[in-house]
Design a protein around this motif. Structure first.
Motif, short mmCIF file in Angstrom:
data_model
loop_
_atom_site.label_atom_id
_atom_site.label_comp_id
_atom_site.label_asym_id
_atom_site.label_seq_id
_atom_site.Cartn_x
_atom_site.Cartn_y
_atom_site.Cartn_z
N MET A 1 0.83 -1.21 0.00
CA MET A 1 0.00 0.00 0.00
C MET A 1 0.87 1.26 0.00
O MET A 1 0.54 2.24 -0.66
CB MET A 1 -0.95 0.00 1.20
CG MET A 1 -2.10 -0.97 1.04
SD MET A 1 -3.31 -0.77 2.35
CE MET A 1 -2.80 -2.08 3.43
N MET A 2 1.98 1.22 0.73
CA MET A 2 2.88 2.38 0.78
C MET A 2 3.53 2.64 -0.58
O MET A 2 3.68 3.79 -1.00
CB MET A 2 3.95 2.17 1.85
CG MET A 2 3.38 2.16 3.26
SD MET A 2 4.58 1.70 4.51
CE MET A 2 5.48 3.25 4.68
N LEU A 3 3.91 1.57 -1.28
CA LEU A 3 4.50 1.73 -2.61
C LEU A 3 3.51 2.32 -3.59
O LEU A 3 3.84 3.23 -4.37
CB LEU A 3 5.02 0.38 -3.12
CG LEU A 3 6.23 -0.18 -2.39
CD1 LEU A 3 6.49 -1.63 -2.80
CD2 LEU A 3 7.46 0.68 -2.63
N VAL A 4 2.28 1.84 -3.56
CA VAL A 4 1.24 2.38 -4.45
C VAL A 4 0.94 3.82 -4.08
O VAL A 4 0.82 4.69 -4.94
CB VAL A 4 -0.03 1.51 -4.41
CG1 VAL A 4 -1.16 2.19 -5.16
CG2 VAL A 4 0.24 0.14 -5.00
N SER B 1 3.53 6.12 -5.40
CA SER B 1 3.42 6.31 -6.85
C SER B 1 2.30 7.27 -7.21
O SER B 1 2.31 7.86 -8.30
CB SER B 1 3.21 4.96 -7.56
OG SER B 1 1.89 4.50 -7.37
N LEU B 2 1.34 7.47 -6.31
CA LEU B 2 0.23 8.40 -6.53
C LEU B 2 0.47 9.76 -5.87
O LEU B 2 -0.42 10.61 -5.85
CB LEU B 2 -1.07 7.79 -5.99
CG LEU B 2 -1.53 6.49 -6.65
CD1 LEU B 2 -2.69 5.88 -5.89
CD2 LEU B 2 -1.90 6.75 -8.11
N GLY B 3 1.66 9.94 -5.29
CA GLY B 3 1.98 11.20 -4.64
C GLY B 3 1.40 11.33 -3.24
O GLY B 3 1.30 12.43 -2.70
N GLU C 1 2.50 21.20 1.54
CA GLU C 1 3.08 21.99 0.45
C GLU C 1 4.51 22.39 0.81
O GLU C 1 4.76 22.91 1.89
CB GLU C 1 2.23 23.24 0.22
CG GLU C 1 2.56 23.99 -1.05
CD GLU C 1 2.15 23.24 -2.30
OE1 GLU C 1 2.89 23.37 -3.29
OE2 GLU C 1 1.13 22.54 -2.29
N GLY C 2 5.43 22.11 -0.07
CA GLY C 2 6.82 22.50 0.14
C GLY C 2 7.67 21.45 0.84
O GLY C 2 8.89 21.58 0.86
N ASP C 3 7.06 20.42 1.44
CA ASP C 3 7.86 19.37 2.07
C ASP C 3 8.56 18.56 0.98
O ASP C 3 7.92 18.10 0.04
CB ASP C 3 6.98 18.44 2.91
CG ASP C 3 6.71 18.98 4.30
OD1 ASP C 3 7.18 20.08 4.61
OD2 ASP C 3 6.02 18.30 5.07
N PRO C 4 9.87 18.37 1.10
CA PRO C 4 10.59 17.62 0.07
C PRO C 4 10.29 16.13 0.17
O PRO C 4 10.03 15.61 1.25
CB PRO C 4 12.07 17.90 0.40
CG PRO C 4 12.07 18.18 1.87
CD PRO C 4 10.75 18.84 2.17
N HIS C 5 10.33 15.47 -0.95
CA HIS C 5 10.18 14.02 -0.98
C HIS C 5 11.46 13.43 -0.40
O HIS C 5 12.56 13.88 -0.72
CB HIS C 5 9.98 13.55 -2.43
CG HIS C 5 9.57 12.12 -2.53
ND1 HIS C 5 10.48 11.09 -2.44
CD2 HIS C 5 8.37 11.53 -2.69
CE1 HIS C 5 9.85 9.94 -2.56
NE2 HIS C 5 8.56 10.18 -2.72
#
Length: 124
Positions: free
Chosen positions: A54-57, A60-62, A106-110
């Motif tokens: 679930m975390m991987l999906v 992938s959806l942001g 908003e603005g938090d880096p990946h």
């Protein structure tokens, strides 16, 4: 507030680190609780694999995610037991873990991976 060396995790402080965090679920808009049979040998492992997928999906959806192990304490008190009855959770099942889902601020880096060490060989 704890010092930087006292944190459980410097990257993601927890309620154990920061008294200003009042919500164990970090105000996540979605909390998934995974239940499994109490007597099944691989209950925790099966839930962990499902959470990972679930975390991987979600990624992938942001969508951001956070895995919280040991879900059972959330339902250990009388109020938690009432919730389990209301949700019709079987008595031979227990809450293994929670998975939090939500969009990053908003603005938090990946998050990025740590740099790899070149020419490193591991033998087992």
């Amino acid at each position: 507030m704890a010092t930087a060396t006292g944190y459980v995790s410097k990257e993601q402080p927890s309620i154990a680190d920061d008294p200003n965090i009042k919500n164990a679920f970090y105000d996540a808009p979605t909390v998934i609780t995974m239940f499994a049979p109490k007597n099944f040998l691989f209950s925790a492992e099966d839930c962990a694999v499902a959470a990972e997928n679930m975390m991987l999906v979600a990624d992938s959806l942001g969508i951001g995610s956070c895995y919280l192990g040991q879900g059972w304490p959330a339902f250990a008190d009388p109020y938690g037991q009432e919730i389990l009855k209301k949700w019709n959770i079987r008595t031979d099942y227990y809450a293994v873990m929670q998975l939090l889902l939500g969009y990053p601020r908003e603005g938090d880096p990946h998050p990025t991976g740590k740099p790899r060490k070149n020419d490193r060989v591991l033998r087992f």
